[in-house]
Every structure is written in C-alpha cells, then in structure tokens.
Design an enzyme around this catalytic site. Sequence first.
Site, mmCIF file in Angstrom:
data_model
loop_
_atom_site.group_PDB
_atom_site.id
_atom_site.type_symbol
_atom_site.label_atom_id
_atom_site.label_comp_id
_atom_site.label_asym_id
_atom_site.label_seq_id
_atom_site.Cartn_x
_atom_site.Cartn_y
_atom_site.Cartn_z
ATOM 1 N N HIS A 88 0.828 -1.212 0.000
ATOM 2 C CA HIS A 88 0.000 0.000 0.000
ATOM 3 C C HIS A 88 0.863 1.262 0.000
ATOM 4 O O HIS A 88 1.971 1.288 0.539
ATOM 5 C CB HIS A 88 -0.953 0.009 1.196
ATOM 6 N N ASP A 90 -0.450 4.382 1.052
ATOM 7 C CA ASP A 90 -0.836 5.368 2.060
ATOM 8 C C ASP A 90 -0.022 5.167 3.330
ATOM 9 O O ASP A 90 0.427 4.052 3.641
ATOM 10 C CB ASP A 90 -2.338 5.310 2.349
ATOM 11 N N GLU A 153 -4.720 1.010 3.297
ATOM 12 C CA GLU A 153 -4.388 0.126 4.422
ATOM 13 C C GLU A 153 -4.637 0.807 5.758
ATOM 14 O O GLU A 153 -5.118 0.182 6.707
ATOM 15 C CB GLU A 153 -2.931 -0.318 4.321
ATOM 16 N N GLU A 154 -4.327 2.108 5.841
ATOM 17 C CA GLU A 154 -4.492 2.816 7.110
ATOM 18 C C GLU A 154 -5.965 3.047 7.445
ATOM 19 O O GLU A 154 -6.286 3.491 8.543
ATOM 20 C CB GLU A 154 -3.741 4.155 7.065
#
Length: 326
Positions: A88, A90, A153-154
């Site tokens: 990811h 982010d 993802e976050e």
Amino acid sequence: MTAADDARFSRQLEFLRHLIRVPSENPPGDMTAFAEAAATALQELGLDPEWHPVPEPFVRQAGMRSVVNLIVRRRFGDSGPVVALNAHGDVIPAGEGWSVDPFGAEEAGGALYGRGTVFCKSDISAYVFALLALIEAPEALNGTVELHITCDEEAGGTLGPRWLLGQDLTKPDLVIACYGINCGIYMPLDEERFAKYKEGVQRLKNKVEAQGGKIIFMPPPVYDKPNPKFDYDDVMAAYAKWLVSKRKDDWMVIDLHTVMKKSLAKKREKDPKFKYSRDGVHPGGEGHELMARQIIDFFAGKPALKDPHPNAYGRMMMFLRERMRV
C-alpha cells in the site's frame, strides 16, 4: 555484485525516493496524486499499470477522499499459478518531531529517511524491481506475477485488497496469511478476544477456499518489547500454538513464532542484547531472512502449488534480498 546489479539498485532507490516525495497521508486519504505519480513511474520503467478508481460513495463511507488501486500484470509462459504481491502507498500522518523532511527522502549514514521507507513504499519498490529482474531472465518461468498497489491500508483495507477481490479484478491461487500481532490488542490473553481471533482466521480460510484458492497460515513473529506488567508474547505464543494445532485438520501452517523464539534464545546466549527487531515488533534484516527461510523450506518440503519450477526457491530469495537492500 555486478555492475548491472548496482545500476538496478540505483534505479530502485530513485524509484522509492519518487514515491516517498509524494505525500500520501491517511487520514485525510486523498490518494489520487500518489496513484498518478506511481503510475507514471511504472510506465517509465516499461510496465503498464491498470487504473482502478473506487467510486466516491464507498470512499466517503470509509472516511477517505479518493482511492485508486493499480495493478501490474506480467504473464510468463502459457499457464501456471497467479502470484499477487500487495503493498500500500498510504501512510499514517507524519506528525511532529522529525529532524528531516518526512517526505524529503533524504539519505544519511546508509539509510533512507521518510514516511513509507519501511512500511510500505519500500515494498512497492522491491516488488517492482524484482519483477523487472524476472522480466530480464524469464527462462522456464510459467505463471503470472501481479503487483497490487493499493491505497487504503491505514483505513482498513476494504477499498484495497478486499475491493480488488470483490470486483473480480484478481484471483490469486495462494494466500500466505501472517497476522495476529495486533489481534490481542496488546493486552493479556483474553478468552473472548482469542475466540474472535479463531473465528476470524476460520472465516478467512473459508473465503479463500470458496474462491478455489489455497491458504497457508503463519503465526506472527516474536513480540520482543519489554513490559513490566505482562509478557504480550505469551499471547502470541498461545495464538501460534492454536494455529499449529490445526495441522491435524489438514491446515497448512508455518510455525514462524516457535522457530524465531528458539533462534532468539540461542543468539542471546552469545549476545544478551541481540534483537531481531529494534522496536520489538517489526523484524529487521536477520528477522526477515529467518521468516523467508521458513516459507522457502515449507515449499521445498510441501509445495502448495502444482509442479513449482526447480529454481522457484532461489527466485523467492531474490525477492527477499531486493527488499532487504532497500
């Protein structure tokens, strides 16, 4: 190392710097600019990324502003398994207290500094250049490599990996699930949380197999952060023991936790201060090599895919070493 290796590594570092210099904090989670920068960089390397934006209503529901997932596909041969590598773009907000620009990608003392250098823009860089290395030497390869560059993802991953699977944009043949370090929420062992963990693992297995895939479970690495009140690694050991017990039900399980704990104890006989992870959670070079070796040994003894290429394990180590050099 050959001159070609040096040249590739220099290009890899520059690619990583390019990604780091594009802020991609989540929240607020406005990821279009990062996806555009990543797609352009991939095209300059001769790769052809697919552009998969997530509709705005779903993005808003997840508390983000924009989400675009990228997929690079490269087929080798006429058939073979699909290997999907997901990372990811982010990152959590940089916050305060930095001595350097968190998006400056500065290099000092042989290390690169900035958000995403460890988790997870470095993974994107490693996967991309490992794929390029395979493209340069494709002899006898048979299968497809997919690179998934996701951006949520976050925020939980519902608009990244889950979205790609749910929209039938990818169908990998094998899942290696190594999770659990956060599942005990850093508290003493609790039977209710433990039951939820077991339910989640079973649900994941059911979903993978319903799609015709295979799944290998790998317990988390050793938690090595001292706590005067209790040892959180006892929770990880309990989770690992349960997973290993499922082998009797024909589950495929790589017992990373036990192997790492024994190896750690042995190394500390010579060096009491030895650590596989500086922060007690995320393994460094030696820790990742130990993890990779368990996976390679598992495949060597019990292939999860039909007729893997004889040099498959050496090629897996190539991916690892590309990652570790970054």
